[in-house]
Design an enzyme around this catalytic site. Structure first.
Site, PDB file in Angstrom:
ATOM      1  CG  HIS A  23      -2.153  -0.904   0.973  1.00 26.20           C
ATOM      2  ND1 HIS A  23      -3.442  -0.440   0.771  1.00 26.20           N
ATOM      3  CD2 HIS A  23      -2.230  -2.254   0.918  1.00 26.20           C
ATOM      4  CE1 HIS A  23      -4.257  -1.468   0.614  1.00 26.20           C
ATOM      5  NE2 HIS A  23      -3.550  -2.577   0.703  1.00 26.20           N
ATOM      6  CG  ASP A 119      -4.751   2.712   1.243  1.00 24.05           C
ATOM      7  OD1 ASP A 119      -5.863   2.140   1.273  1.00 24.05           O
ATOM      8  OD2 ASP A 119      -3.719   2.157   0.831  1.00 24.05           O
TER       9      ASP A 119
END
Length: 452
Positions: A23, A119
């Protein structure tokens, strides 16, 4: 003494990171693409110190001086080495930790942030942005279809969920054919512990993206899956933008040189003859499957380049020596460069989205062995939508299954057909990021949204 905070500036952007697996690097790649299009903006990259250290060390951030890391307190007690435990501890404190860090930076610099990028997993970022009265731009690191199922979680749980329904088709969902099965879904949607951290997190994410996001950005391109893109735009009320493939628009600076000589080694092989094997930055196969795949490579005599992060004791005895003339095993490889080498004929992969995109833009078909999360869903699209790869027979590596898959991809007509189809997608990807392409236009639109 802290300075007086000035008025909000759209030129200052806070970036909140989910600091696990791939990520952080994916989000940094996204921020770099915005930075390249708007070099006057300044980005503060809020993440754990160890994540920031690995991303911003050495020459990895050269040319992106307007992206600065800021370390947030992780709160991990000594000895908390279990990844799931660390993620739970992170989420327990993340909202408060990020808010406090944002306030600290605003006080230190004298400038308020004018936009919040996060995110998509960090759904609570929507509430932070709302308090700050600034736009919330969220980034999904997967592809269109995998995000759609998280948005459709409630109807999926209504239609599927009883034990034994893993083979139930998903054709009750728009743009899903009867070739998609409930077993393709991430377990957090329907069959796992629905009260687990991940299950609650992605369910809440699906709700927040529809309700509060200013923009939902995805590292993909519209024509990769046009019908799904159109459906997702409806669900997200036209908040969706597609800005990929990002590695074509803003190539990541390699973390290290090709010190193992992978490219020179590939130069010695015939076109489309080598199997490149990698299961992601953190993925490993069970020892029994490592041995089975190794046996297949050995017995079949397939040239291979294996980016291997496991325990070499899992290899059959003598495997490394016996295959030294046809194979190369390295601890790390520049995957984008390798997949663009003419000698690579197939990519043996876990089917993470970044790997699929990189395989597509390299024009390389795939053999898939999904492990978790959205990888099974990705694999199904590879097989039945794009028809550019095949799942390993039975879902796990056996010697005979691996030999069969490698022969099909490297030697038989099926492999040639997959190579042709992936070549078409490669061309579409290049067009999308071209000067007049849709992804390029979406990126320009995103920059204007942040500035305004």
């Amino acid at each position: 003494m802290s300075q007086k905070v000035e008025s909000t500036s759209p030129q200052n952007v806070a970036v909140l990171v989910f600091p696990f697996t791939s990520h952080p690097s994916s989000l940094l790649q996204f921020v770099r693409s915005i930075s390249a299009a708007a070099p006057d903006m300044k980005f503060t990259f809020f993440s754990l110190s160890r994540s920031n250290s690995s991303l911003f060390s050495g020459s990895g951030n050269r040319g992106f001086d307007n992206i600065k890391p800021y370390n947030v307190w992780d709160g991990f007690p000594e000895g908390s080495g279990n990844p799931l435990e660390q993620i739970e501890l992170f989420f327990d404190r993340a909202a408060c930790t990020f808010e406090k860090a944002i306030e600290e930076v605003e006080a230190e610099t004298g400038h308020k942030f004018g936009c919040l990028i996060s995110d998509a997993f960090l759904w609570f970022s929507s509430d932070i942005a709302k308090k700050m009265h600034i736009p919330w731009v969220t980034y999904w690191i997967g592809e269109q279809r995998s995000l759609l199922v998280h948005i459709e979680t409630d109807i999926i749980r209504e239609k599927v969920g009883a034990p034994g329904q893993e083979d139930k088709t998903l054709d009750f969902l728009p743009v899903f054919s009867d070739e998609f099965r409930a077993s393709d879904l991430p377990k957090e949607i329907v069959f796992g512990n629905l009260e687990s951290l991940f299950a609650r997190m992605v369910h809440k994410m699906g709700e927040k993206l529809q309700q509060q996001a200013t923009v939902v950005a995805i590292n993909s391109f519209e024509t990769m899956d046009l019908k799904v893109t159109e459906e997702l735009k409806k669900r997200l009320l036209n908040k969706l933008i597609l800005v990929g493939p990002l590695h074509l628009t803003q190539p990541v600076v390699p973390d290290r040189d090709d010190k193992d000589g992978c490219l020179q080694w590939l130069d010695k092989h015939k076109p489309a003859s080598v199997a490149y094997i990698s299961f992601g930055s953190s993925g490993t196969l069970p020892p029994i499957e490592v041995a089975a795949l190794a046996e297949a490579l050995d017995e079949g005599g397939f040239p291979f380049l294996w980016s291997f992060r496991g325990n070499k004791e899992d290899f059959p005895k003598g495997f490394v020596d016996r295959t030294s003339s046809i194979g190369k095993i390295v601890p790390w490889a520049n995957q984008v460069q390798i997949l663009n080498h003419s000698s690579v004929g197939v990519f043996v992969t876990h089917c993470g989205w970044n790997s699929i995109l990189e395989s597509v833009t390299g024009g390389v078909p795939m053999i898939g062995r999904p492990v978790f999360a959205d990888q099974n869903l990705n694999m199904r699209s590879v097989e039945v939508v794009w028809k550019i790869g095949a799942r390993i027979e039975g879902g796990v590596f056996t010697k005979t299954g691996a030999i069969k898959a490698l022969e099909q991809a490297l030697s038989l007509e099926q492999g040639k057909e997959m190579r042709h189809r992936v070549g078409v997608l490669k061309q579409l990807a290049q067009e999308a990021v071209g000067s007049d392409g849709r992804s390029a236009e979406d990126l320009k639109a995103l920059v204007e949204i942040i500035k305004s």
